[in-house]
Design a protein around this motif. Structure first.
Motif, PDB file in Angstrom:
ATOM      1  N   GLY A 173      43.542  45.685  36.079  1.00  0.00           N
ATOM      2  CA  GLY A 173      42.209  45.438  36.610  1.00  0.00           C
ATOM      3  C   GLY A 173      42.250  44.889  38.025  1.00  0.00           C
ATOM      4  O   GLY A 173      41.455  45.282  38.882  1.00  0.00           O
ATOM      5  N   LEU A 174      43.188  43.981  38.300  1.00  0.00           N
ATOM      6  CA  LEU A 174      43.319  43.404  39.646  1.00  0.00           C
ATOM      7  C   LEU A 174      43.719  44.469  40.659  1.00  0.00           C
ATOM      8  O   LEU A 174      43.243  44.472  41.802  1.00  0.00           O
ATOM      9  N   ILE A 175      44.606  45.383  40.230  1.00  0.00           N
ATOM     10  CA  ILE A 175      45.025  46.463  41.135  1.00  0.00           C
ATOM     11  C   ILE A 175      43.853  47.393  41.422  1.00  0.00           C
ATOM     12  O   ILE A 175      43.604  47.759  42.572  1.00  0.00           O
ATOM     13  N   LYS A 176      43.127  47.771  40.367  1.00  0.00           N
ATOM     14  CA  LYS A 176      41.991  48.661  40.575  1.00  0.00           C
ATOM     15  C   LYS A 176      40.912  47.992  41.414  1.00  0.00           C
ATOM     16  O   LYS A 176      40.257  48.640  42.239  1.00  0.00           O
ATOM     17  N   LEU A 177      40.733  46.680  41.219  1.00  0.00           N
ATOM     18  CA  LEU A 177      39.733  45.929  41.973  1.00  0.00           C
ATOM     19  C   LEU A 177      40.039  45.935  43.467  1.00  0.00           C
ATOM     20  O   LEU A 177      39.136  45.864  44.301  1.00  0.00           O
ATOM     21  N   ALA A 228      32.558  40.369  42.732  1.00  0.00           N
ATOM     22  CA  ALA A 228      32.200  39.146  42.014  1.00  0.00           C
ATOM     23  C   ALA A 228      30.744  38.778  42.279  1.00  0.00           C
ATOM     24  O   ALA A 228      30.017  38.343  41.379  1.00  0.00           O
ATOM     25  N   PHE A 229      30.314  38.988  43.504  1.00  0.00           N
ATOM     26  CA  PHE A 229      28.933  38.666  43.883  1.00  0.00           C
ATOM     27  C   PHE A 229      27.934  39.648  43.260  1.00  0.00           C
ATOM     28  O   PHE A 229      26.822  39.276  42.875  1.00  0.00           O
ATOM     29  N   ASP A 230      28.347  40.917  43.147  1.00  0.00           N
ATOM     30  CA  ASP A 230      27.436  41.973  42.670  1.00  0.00           C
ATOM     31  C   ASP A 230      27.620  42.305  41.187  1.00  0.00           C
ATOM     32  O   ASP A 230      27.162  43.351  40.729  1.00  0.00           O
ATOM     33  N   VAL A 249      37.135  42.975  32.454  1.00  0.00           N
ATOM     34  CA  VAL A 249      38.594  42.979  32.469  1.00  0.00           C
ATOM     35  C   VAL A 249      39.133  41.859  33.357  1.00  0.00           C
ATOM     36  O   VAL A 249      40.117  41.191  33.014  1.00  0.00           O
ATOM     37  N   VAL A 250      38.494  41.652  34.505  1.00  0.00           N
ATOM     38  CA  VAL A 250      38.884  40.583  35.433  1.00  0.00           C
ATOM     39  C   VAL A 250      37.814  39.498  35.418  1.00  0.00           C
ATOM     40  O   VAL A 250      36.638  39.790  35.659  1.00  0.00           O
ATOM     41  N   PRO A 251      38.166  38.245  35.143  1.00  0.00           N
ATOM     42  CA  PRO A 251      37.187  37.154  35.141  1.00  0.00           C
ATOM     43  C   PRO A 251      36.564  36.957  36.521  1.00  0.00           C
ATOM     44  O   PRO A 251      37.247  37.067  37.546  1.00  0.00           O
ATOM     45  N   VAL A 252      35.290  36.658  36.544  1.00  0.00           N
ATOM     46  CA  VAL A 252      34.579  36.464  37.810  1.00  0.00           C
ATOM     47  C   VAL A 252      35.200  35.314  38.608  1.00  0.00           C
ATOM     48  O   VAL A 252      35.396  35.412  39.822  1.00  0.00           O
ATOM     49  N   LEU A 256      38.216  34.184  38.646  1.00  0.00           N
ATOM     50  CA  LEU A 256      39.504  34.560  39.228  1.00  0.00           C
ATOM     51  C   LEU A 256      39.302  35.369  40.506  1.00  0.00           C
ATOM     52  O   LEU A 256      40.016  35.162  41.496  1.00  0.00           O
ATOM     53  N   ALA A 257      38.336  36.267  40.501  1.00  0.00           N
ATOM     54  CA  ALA A 257      38.048  37.061  41.701  1.00  0.00           C
ATOM     55  C   ALA A 257      37.562  36.177  42.833  1.00  0.00           C
ATOM     56  O   ALA A 257      37.918  36.388  44.006  1.00  0.00           O
ATOM     57  N   TRP A 258      36.751  35.172  42.509  1.00  0.00           N
ATOM     58  CA  TRP A 258      36.250  34.252  43.538  1.00  0.00           C
ATOM     59  C   TRP A 258      37.397  33.456  44.170  1.00  0.00           C
ATOM     60  O   TRP A 258      37.315  33.058  45.338  1.00  0.00           O
ATOM     61  N   VAL A 259      38.458  33.199  43.423  1.00  0.00           N
ATOM     62  CA  VAL A 259      39.604  32.456  43.952  1.00  0.00           C
ATOM     63  C   VAL A 259      40.510  33.373  44.769  1.00  0.00           C
ATOM     64  O   VAL A 259      40.893  33.052  45.901  1.00  0.00           O
ATOM     65  N   LEU A 260      40.851  34.532  44.198  1.00  0.00           N
ATOM     66  CA  LEU A 260      41.796  35.429  44.861  1.00  0.00           C
ATOM     67  C   LEU A 260      41.239  36.041  46.137  1.00  0.00           C
ATOM     68  O   LEU A 260      41.985  36.271  47.093  1.00  0.00           O
ATOM     69  N   GLY A 261      39.925  36.298  46.184  1.00  0.00           N
ATOM     70  CA  GLY A 261      39.325  36.894  47.384  1.00  0.00           C
ATOM     71  C   GLY A 261      39.568  36.064  48.633  1.00  0.00           C
ATOM     72  O   GLY A 261      40.159  36.559  49.614  1.00  0.00           O
ATOM     73  N   PRO A 262      39.144  34.801  48.654  1.00  0.00           N
ATOM     74  CA  PRO A 262      39.405  33.957  49.832  1.00  0.00           C
ATOM     75  C   PRO A 262      40.883  33.757  50.123  1.00  0.00           C
ATOM     76  O   PRO A 262      41.286  33.676  51.288  1.00  0.00           O
ATOM     77  N   VAL A 263      41.722  33.677  49.075  1.00  0.00           N
ATOM     78  CA  VAL A 263      43.162  33.509  49.292  1.00  0.00           C
ATOM     79  C   VAL A 263      43.734  34.703  50.052  1.00  0.00           C
ATOM     80  O   VAL A 263      44.497  34.545  51.018  1.00  0.00           O
ATOM     81  N   LEU A 264      43.364  35.901  49.649  1.00  0.00           N
ATOM     82  CA  LEU A 264      43.832  37.104  50.338  1.00  0.00           C
ATOM     83  C   LEU A 264      43.293  37.177  51.769  1.00  0.00           C
ATOM     84  O   LEU A 264      43.995  37.615  52.682  1.00  0.00           O
ATOM     85  N   ALA A 265      42.046  36.745  51.968  1.00  0.00           N
ATOM     86  CA  ALA A 265      41.447  36.760  53.307  1.00  0.00           C
ATOM     87  C   ALA A 265      42.223  35.852  54.254  1.00  0.00           C
ATOM     88  O   ALA A 265      42.569  36.251  55.388  1.00  0.00           O
ATOM     89  N   VAL A 266      42.513  34.635  53.805  1.00  0.00           N
ATOM     90  CA  VAL A 266      43.269  33.689  54.641  1.00  0.00           C
ATOM     91  C   VAL A 266      44.677  34.215  54.888  1.00  0.00           C
ATOM     92  O   VAL A 266      45.200  34.136  56.007  1.00  0.00           O
ATOM     93  N   ALA A 267      45.292  34.791  53.866  1.00  0.00           N
ATOM     94  CA  ALA A 267      46.647  35.326  54.006  1.00  0.00           C
ATOM     95  C   ALA A 267      46.709  36.426  55.054  1.00  0.00           C
ATOM     96  O   ALA A 267      47.658  36.496  55.856  1.00  0.00           O
TER      97      ALA A 267
END
Length: 315
Positions: free
Chosen positions: A30-34, A85-87, A106-109, A111-122
């Motif tokens: 799910g994370l890969i597809k997301l 996550a927002f939509d 499949v992916v908890p909301v 978790l997406a809210w956490v990983l999104g900003p982490v990837l952006a900063v990275a």
């Protein structure tokens, strides 16, 4: 693809198509597809400026392009995580989007809210480390504009089209900035209006496909009429051809045997005309699928690339 397939009713295609299925592979799948790996094909635009400058064959330049390609994949994925996550509630009402990883559960909301900003900063940190501050600025602006689009400007008439189109423009710019290559004004205009053509064509296709139901799944479509979006994509494709022509005739020919840049206008124009068939039929809702699956577009694209490369290297 035959003419009859292209001209088939979009609604009929939607009715007969097999509905999407929830992603396999559990949470990891799910994370890969997301992250939308299929959308990463858009990031090949980062090679455009170095190719046009005739410096794509330099290892230092190619290395920077490969870095920024990977960085943009991370940045784009961060936006998809946050956007979905927002939509999540509206996606659950959509006939196809309800199968997205978050909407389908499949992916908890959270978790997406956490990983999104982490990837952006990275992605921004990697831009500074591997490229330069100018690259980091563009990546940061790309992320900021798309986050603002998701949270605030998604339903603002015209501005929403501009902000989505800017993503393609940033991709086209960043390769040159990462490799310290000057950017032609005609190149930027071609990338900008070509991007607007893709975005307006996608919105137009959504309206043709879903009719009155389109506004329920993408509220911004309530602000537009089909005729207005048709005007936008037709105007933008015309300007794209014009600015590409000016760009092609502005590039020095050197001692090449033929004016390959100017000749490349022929396959370039026919690629746009072929893609416009899908837009007009309302089947260009997923541009990457159209481009990758249509053999004529792929063939014309290779012909254009060959001519352009021959011109850049004065063959």
């Amino acid at each position: 693809m035959s003419t009859s397939e292209i001209e088939a009713s979009p609604q009929a295609q939607a009715d007969t198509a097999e509905p999407p299925r929830p992603p396999r592979g559990g949470l990891l799948g799910g994370l890969i597809k997301l992250a939308r790996p299929k959308q990463w094909v858009k990031n090949v635009l980062v090679f455009a400026a170095p190719l046009a400058a005739g410096r794509i064959d330099e290892w230092d330049v190619m290395r920077q392009c490969l870095y920024i390609f990977a960085i943009f994949c991370i940045a784009a994925s961060s936006i998809y995580y946050v956007n979905d996550a927002f939509d999540v509630e509206s996606d659950r009402q959509h006939p196809k989007k309800r199968y997205r990883p978050i909407a389908s559960g499949v992916v908890p909301v959270k978790l997406a809210w956490v990983l999104g900003p982490v990837l952006a900063v990275a992605s921004i940190v990697l831009s500074v480390i591997l490229c330069n501050r100018g690259t980091a600025l563009i990546v940061g602006l790309y992320i900021a504009m798309h986050m603002l689009y998701s949270f605030a400007f998604k339903h603002v008439q015209v501005l929403d089209l501009m902000m989505v189109a800017s993503g393609f423009l940033f991709r086209a710019m960043v390769g040159g900035v990462a490799a310290d290559i000057p950017l032609s004004r005609w190149f930027l205009l071609t990338a900008g209006f070509g991007s607007l053509f893709m975005v307006a064509g996608k919105r137009y296709s959504e309206m043709v496909l879903m009719g009155e139901e389109a506004a329920k799944t993408r509220a911004s479509l309530a602000n537009y009429s089909i005729t207005y979006l048709r005007f936008v994509w037709q105007m933008s494709v015309a300007v794209t051809v014009l600015t590409y022509s000016l760009w092609a005739f502005d590039i020095p020919q050197g001692d090449a045997t033929l004016a390959w840049q100017q000749l490349s206008l022929v396959p370039f124009g026919f690629v746009l005309l072929r893609y416009a068939v899908y837009v007009d039929a309302g089947t260009a809702g997923a541009p990457e699928d159209v481009v990758l699956k249509d053999k004529v577009i792929v063939g014309l694209g290779f012909a254009w690339l060959l001519m352009f490369v021959l011109g850049v290297f004065h063959v």
